[in-house]
Design an enzyme around this catalytic site. Structure first.
Site, PDB file in Angstrom:
ATOM      1  N   GLU A  54       1.250  -3.232   1.629  1.00 63.99           N
ATOM      2  CA  GLU A  54       1.670  -3.487   0.249  1.00 63.99           C
ATOM      3  C   GLU A  54       2.899  -2.636  -0.070  1.00 63.99           C
ATOM      4  O   GLU A  54       2.927  -1.445   0.220  1.00 63.99           O
ATOM      5  CB  GLU A  54       0.502  -3.157  -0.698  1.00 63.99           C
ATOM      6  CG  GLU A  54       0.854  -2.948  -2.155  1.00 63.99           C
ATOM      7  CD  GLU A  54       1.488  -4.169  -2.833  1.00 63.99           C
ATOM      8  OE1 GLU A  54       1.027  -5.304  -2.611  1.00 63.99           O
ATOM      9  OE2 GLU A  54       2.470  -3.968  -3.584  1.00 63.99           O
ATOM     10  N   GLN A  55       3.883  -3.274  -0.718  1.00 66.57           N
ATOM     11  CA  GLN A  55       5.123  -2.550  -0.993  1.00 66.57           C
ATOM     12  C   GLN A  55       4.947  -1.412  -2.008  1.00 66.57           C
ATOM     13  O   GLN A  55       5.595  -0.379  -1.910  1.00 66.57           O
ATOM     14  CB  GLN A  55       6.201  -3.511  -1.484  1.00 66.57           C
ATOM     15  CG  GLN A  55       5.862  -4.198  -2.804  1.00 66.57           C
ATOM     16  CD  GLN A  55       6.924  -5.178  -3.264  1.00 66.57           C
ATOM     17  OE1 GLN A  55       7.932  -5.364  -2.604  1.00 66.57           O
ATOM     18  NE2 GLN A  55       6.720  -5.804  -4.399  1.00 66.57           N
ATOM     19  N   ARG A  82      -7.883  -7.955 -15.292  1.00 63.82           N
ATOM     20  CA  ARG A  82      -7.318  -8.004 -13.929  1.00 63.82           C
ATOM     21  C   ARG A  82      -7.483  -6.684 -13.195  1.00 63.82           C
ATOM     22  O   ARG A  82      -7.724  -6.666 -11.986  1.00 63.82           O
ATOM     23  CB  ARG A  82      -5.831  -8.345 -14.005  1.00 63.82           C
ATOM     24  CG  ARG A  82      -5.600  -9.783 -14.281  1.00 63.82           C
ATOM     25  CD  ARG A  82      -4.127 -10.052 -14.490  1.00 63.82           C
ATOM     26  NE  ARG A  82      -3.979 -11.466 -14.672  1.00 63.82           N
ATOM     27  CZ  ARG A  82      -3.593 -12.309 -13.724  1.00 63.82           C
ATOM     28  NH1 ARG A  82      -3.252 -11.880 -12.540  1.00 63.82           N
ATOM     29  NH2 ARG A  82      -3.528 -13.591 -13.960  1.00 63.82           N
ATOM     30  N   TYR A 113     -10.240 -14.941 -24.859  1.00 66.90           N
ATOM     31  CA  TYR A 113     -11.610 -14.672 -24.387  1.00 66.90           C
ATOM     32  C   TYR A 113     -11.813 -13.170 -24.243  1.00 66.90           C
ATOM     33  O   TYR A 113     -10.853 -12.414 -24.125  1.00 66.90           O
ATOM     34  CB  TYR A 113     -11.896 -15.395 -23.056  1.00 66.90           C
ATOM     35  CG  TYR A 113     -10.888 -15.200 -21.944  1.00 66.90           C
ATOM     36  CD1 TYR A 113     -10.922 -14.077 -21.119  1.00 66.90           C
ATOM     37  CD2 TYR A 113      -9.898 -16.152 -21.706  1.00 66.90           C
ATOM     38  CE1 TYR A 113     -10.003 -13.919 -20.085  1.00 66.90           C
ATOM     39  CE2 TYR A 113      -8.967 -16.001 -20.671  1.00 66.90           C
ATOM     40  CZ  TYR A 113      -9.036 -14.877 -19.868  1.00 66.90           C
ATOM     41  OH  TYR A 113      -8.123 -14.711 -18.855  1.00 66.90           O
ATOM     42  N   ASP A 125      -0.029 -17.272  -4.097  1.00 66.00           N
ATOM     43  CA  ASP A 125       1.175 -17.685  -4.825  1.00 66.00           C
ATOM     44  C   ASP A 125       2.389 -17.854  -3.915  1.00 66.00           C
ATOM     45  O   ASP A 125       3.344 -18.529  -4.282  1.00 66.00           O
ATOM     46  CB  ASP A 125       1.518 -16.649  -5.909  1.00 66.00           C
ATOM     47  CG  ASP A 125       0.783 -16.918  -7.219  1.00 66.00           C
ATOM     48  OD1 ASP A 125      -0.140 -17.754  -7.222  1.00 66.00           O
ATOM     49  OD2 ASP A 125       1.130 -16.296  -8.241  1.00 66.00           O
TER      50      ASP A 125
END
Ligand SMILES: Cc1cc2nc3c(=O)[nH]c(=O)nc-3n(C[C@H](O)[C@H](O)[C@H](O)COP(=O)(O)OP(=O)(O)OC[C@H]3O[C@@H](n4cnc5c(N)ncnc54)[C@H](O)[C@@H]3O)c2cc1C
Length: 392
Positions: free
Chosen positions: A28-29, A102, A208, A286
């Site tokens: 991961e960067q 998240r 929500y 993505d």
């Protein structure tokens, strides 16, 4: 296996690979893992896999189970459709539907990841598929070699650019204000525990609860012809958001007006690709199927990708990676392309102007010809991406 990108897709893929005994590492960067301060819906097709990865308790500790999807008319708040979720979906599909923060989801994934397999501060610089190995170089000068490489590096994917050439993501004509409001600030609204989707001309508004109902997440989507700023996300003015939702139901305006600051996001997507795989390199999440968020399926599909990839690799072993990657692509690409198309179609459906076409849509929803009943969504929520013919 080298997984490039430690977002939801990359971490979930690595955990799925490790679970079937494939030796996987994530690069991961960023120097620390982080997610945007916003909510995410995790449907049963995703939670089924996450629970299998041992995350059931972590999800349950902060995830909120919505009682319903409640679609409402923008001005008078009339119910257009109310489809039960919590018990109905869990009974039909055997795994829960959660509304989550998240950061909580990312925490659950990263806590399950063995520390020695997560390499932060590693930004991909170059890769070369030599036929029997993939050679990788990072900007910090670290070099590795792997049996195969998975580009889980998001919508700007460097892996995709190197393997399939440059192609810019597409501005979808939508921007979104996003925010989180402490639930106690909205107590007087007595919000139901549901995903509420307010649909109106050229806009829609979703809210929500997340984080054990401590916060209310909202996304306010507006159609706009152009996005002129260089960045895809920028500080947004609450006053502008309120002006855009002038005349909307007081509940929408009260939620929107309850934040002191908000961010505005330009929503980009990509058209379905013809291929994701070349030799020992493939894409996931993505990087290959970025979509509008109007099916709440982008991350769920990334999580599914990882489960299918792991199942395909477990059948043949990493030394036969090209064959497994081709099979993974063949199993996944038609499904994610279909969901990309539906997400795009929802832009039109949600945003119809007042008038006969909108009335026809509402009448269809009122008849119960719904897009959210358990049978209608079974092909999405009932799918088990880890079940691949011939896999153990
Ligand atoms: C408003 C909005 C609402 C949404 N709601 C939902 C929802 O309710 N449910 C749902 O399922 N989905 C939802 N989505 C979609 C979801 O957020 C995305 O599909 C998902 O986060 C994609 O995950 P990913 O891991 O593929 O990519 P990313 O999250 O973008 O992760 C990519 C990672 O790769 C790293 N990286 C990039 N380049 C490099 C490099 N060169 N070297 C090393 N690392 C690199 C990045 O730092 C990042 O950590 C929503 C999206 C939006 C915009």
């Amino acid at each position: 296996m080298a997984v490039i990108g430690g977002g939801i897709g990359g971490l979930a893929a690595a955990l799925s690979l490790l679970r079937v005994g494939v030796d996987a590492h994530v690069y991961e960067q960023a120097r620390a893992l982080s997610e945007v301060g916003a909510g995410i819906q995790m449907s049963p097709n995703a939670t089924r896999i996450l629970c299998r990865l041992g995350l059931a308790d972590a999800l349950a500790s902060t995830g909120v189970k919505p009682l319903a999807f409640h679609q409402r008319r923008w001005d008078d708040g009339r119910t257009l459709l109310r489809a039960p979720v919590a018990e109905v979906m869990e009974a039909a599909f055997g795994s829960p539907y959660y509304q989550m923060h998240r950061a909580d989801l990312l925490d659950a994934l990263s806590s399950a990841m063995p520390a020695e397999r997560l390499h932060l501060g590693h930004r991909l610089k170059a890769l070369a598929d030599g036929g029997d190995r993939v050679e990788v170089e990072f900007e910090n000068r670290v070099r590795i070699s792997a049996d195969a490489l998975i580009g889980a590096d998001g919508i700007h994917s460097a892996v995709r650019r190197v393997v399939f050439g440059p192609e810019s993501p597409r501005f979808t004509g939508c921007v979104a204000y996003r925010g989180l409001v402490p639930a106690e600030q909205l107590a007087r609204l007595d919000l139901e525990v549901a995903v509420q989707i307010w649909m109106g001309p050229g806009k829609h508004f979703v809210h929500y609860y997340v984080q054990a109902k401590r916060l209310v997440n909202f996304v306010a989507v507006i159609e706009r012809d152009t996005w002129t700023r260089e960045s895809w996300t920028d500080r947004g003015e609450v006053i502008d958001a309120l002006a855009a939702f002038e005349g909307w139901h007081p509940q929408v305006r009260d939620i929107l007006g309850a934040v002191s600051e908000t961010f505005i996001w330009a929503l980009f997507d990509r058209q379905p690709m013809a291929r994701w795989t070349q030799g020992r390199v493939t894409l996931l999440g993505d990087s290959c199927h970025a979509m509008l968020p109007f099916m709440a399926q982008g991350a769920a599909q990334a999580i599914e990708d990882g489960a299918t990839l792991a199942a395909c690799l477990s059948q043949v072993g990493a030394e036969h990676a090209p064959e497994a990657l081709r099979r993974y692509e063949a199993l996944r690409l038609p499904r994610t392309s279909r969901i990309q198309g539906l997400a795009e179609a929802n832009k039109t459906r949600f945003h119809l102007p007042d008038g006969p076409v909108q009335q026809a849509r509402d009448a269809e929803m009122a008849r119960g010809a719904t897009d959210f009943s358990a049978p209608a969504v079974a092909w999405i929520y009932g799918h088990d991406a880890g079940l691949v013919e011939g896999a153990s």
